[in-house]
Enzyme design. Sequence first.
Site, PDB file in Angstrom:
ATOM      1  CG  ASN A 156      -5.049   3.532   8.558  1.00 34.21           C
ATOM      2  OD1 ASN A 156      -5.243   2.421   7.827  1.00 34.21           O
ATOM      3  ND2 ASN A 156      -4.976   4.599   7.716  1.00 34.21           N
TER       4      ASN A 156
ATOM      5  CG  HIS B 257      -0.970   9.316   2.882  1.00 39.02           C
ATOM      6  ND1 HIS B 257      -1.008   7.582   3.665  1.00 39.02           N
ATOM      7  CD2 HIS B 257      -0.861  10.088   4.252  1.00 39.02           C
ATOM      8  CE1 HIS B 257      -0.823   7.739   5.028  1.00 39.02           C
ATOM      9  NE2 HIS B 257      -0.915   8.737   5.340  1.00 39.02           N
TER      10      HIS B 257
ATOM     11  CE1 TYR C 283      -0.082   3.218  13.239  1.00 37.11           C
ATOM     12  CE2 TYR C 283      -1.999   4.262  12.827  1.00 37.11           C
ATOM     13  CZ  TYR C 283      -1.010   4.032  12.126  1.00 37.11           C
ATOM     14  OH  TYR C 283      -0.399   3.615  11.060  1.00 37.11           O
TER      15      TYR C 283
ATOM     16  CD  GLU D  18      -1.798   3.955   8.019  1.00 36.79           C
ATOM     17  OE1 GLU D  18      -1.250   4.800   9.036  1.00 36.79           O
ATOM     18  OE2 GLU D  18      -2.046   4.938   7.365  1.00 36.79           O
TER      19      GLU D  18
ATOM     20  CD  GLU E 243      -4.620   7.520   9.253  1.00 38.74           C
ATOM     21  OE1 GLU E 243      -4.499   9.238  10.175  1.00 38.74           O
ATOM     22  OE2 GLU E 243      -4.191   6.372  10.516  1.00 38.74           O
TER      23      GLU E 243
ATOM     24  NE  ARG F   4      -3.293   2.429   2.033  1.00 38.79           N
ATOM     25  CZ  ARG F   4      -3.192   3.832   3.561  1.00 38.79           C
ATOM     26  NH1 ARG F   4      -2.092   2.838   4.985  1.00 38.79           N
ATOM     27  NH2 ARG F   4      -4.088   4.525   3.658  1.00 38.79           N
TER      28      ARG F   4
HETATM   29  C1  FCB Z   1      -1.337   7.775  10.667  1.00 39.81           C
HETATM   30  C2  FCB Z   1      -0.909   8.184   9.223  1.00 39.81           C
HETATM   31  C3  FCB Z   1       0.775   6.588   8.222  1.00 39.81           C
HETATM   32  C4  FCB Z   1       1.662   7.182  10.010  1.00 39.81           C
HETATM   33  C5  FCB Z   1       0.912   6.627  11.236  1.00 39.81           C
HETATM   34  C6  FCB Z   1       1.714   6.469  12.210  1.00 39.81           C
HETATM   35  O1  FCB Z   1      -2.116   8.302  11.544  1.00 39.81           O
HETATM   36  O2  FCB Z   1      -1.611   7.641   7.931  1.00 39.81           O
HETATM   37  O3  FCB Z   1       0.582   8.332   7.865  1.00 39.81           O
HETATM   38  O4  FCB Z   1       2.465   8.416  10.062  1.00 39.81           O
HETATM   39  O5  FCB Z   1      -0.701   7.266  11.664  1.00 39.81           O
END
Ligand code: FCB
Length: 442
Positions: A295, A124, A297, A352, A169, A81
């Site tokens: 995505n 992006h 985290y 992600e 995002e 990707r």
């Molecule tokens: C996301 C982004 C990516 C990267 C990660 C850690 O928000 O899409 O570009 O910076 O975080």
Amino acid sequence: MNYELPKGSRLLKKQFTYGVATSSFQIEGGIEQRLPCIWDTFCATPGKVKDGSNGDLACDHYNLWRDDIALISSLGVDAYRFSIAWARVMNKDGNLNQQGVDFYINILDELKAKNIKSFVTLYHWDLPQHIEDQGGWLNRNTAYLFQDYADKLSKAFGDRVYSYATLNEPFCSSYLGYEAGIHAPGLTKKAYGRQSAHHLLLAHGLAMQVLQKNSPNSMNGLVLNFTPAYPLTDSAADIRAAQLADDYFNQWYIKPVFDGAYPDSFALLADEDKPMIEAGDFDIIKAPLDFLGVNFYTRTVYKATEGRDFIEVDMVDAPKTDIGWEIYPQAFTDLLVSLHQKYKLPPVYITENGAAAADQLHNAEVDDQLRLSYYQLHLNAVHQAVEQGVDIQGYFAWSLMDNFEWAEGYLKRFGIVYVDYDSQQRTVKNSGLAYKRLISNR
Ligand code: FCB
């Protein structure tokens, strides 16, 4: 260490797609061959990027792309990707810049030759600066410029692309860029955040129209990020605070796409903060998707407070990654299951997921234990969501390699491959080696 998944897990099937992800501004460099973008300007503004760095060279992927694809291939992944720099493929007059288009066509052809599926993201965050000079995402016309870019580019790419995502995002582009000011273009007004979000969603819908027409055989969709919101206590006030935060940061970007409406808490916006919405916008925005990219985290905890809808609580004692984000994998499963319950989702790809760590290269090895454990926990969280009925078809590690981490500059490393920025040498970290074993042992 190996990543372990329960026997019979969908994540152990050959059909499950594993990939690695990057984005144009974060890795390419090659700025002589493209127009300036808002991140060039932001980086040149003192105090905006922690280490004062920029994307001028980054990972020099503009020159090293062939080696990088060999590296991707050596990991055994099914898919890659990456994103297109709008400012590289289009001139100011709105015509394609053939040299820039060829850069990506070469990449697409090389990926195909290596049997790697290309997951292309059209946006992006690196908006051409000349478009920002006309108001950027505050200007409704930018949505139409984006459609034109998607139209011309997808025609030029022909049938080379396995999957297109319109935006990465939109929360970050709008909220972080136009409302909180911590990303480019660095503006700080609530009304700007809301208006840019609406234009980004409109741009997404308009681009879907041309993608479905020009590239009907690729899987076309959208990539959204989610930071699930949890109440600090189970008091009604904290629960409401978390719910309002969830609306504002998460549901705001998905509900229009699936339900054709903003969350009910839209009504709480002051009149001057409400975006201008034209008749028919939601019909464009809710174009059916072939896939949804998710995505993930971390999560955020909220509590109620006087005079504000919600306030974020720092979970001081919780485990965190090097960027300060709490490690809370249960939120990943909860998120996927709740999206599945709330919306009629198309197939989902985790586009992600990953962790920042203060990695060190010793004797040609990077023993990134924190990241290894993060991936183990989060792969398992995805497995749990599949078990609960969510149709998840793939998973991409963020990131292929260490790169320019936006406002953090080069200080935060997210790669499963270590980059020595002086020599541009790449070294696969232990997390990457474990990823390779997981993929090849299926
Ligand atoms: C996301 C982004 C990516 C990267 C990660 C850690 O928000 O899409 O570009 O910076 O975080």
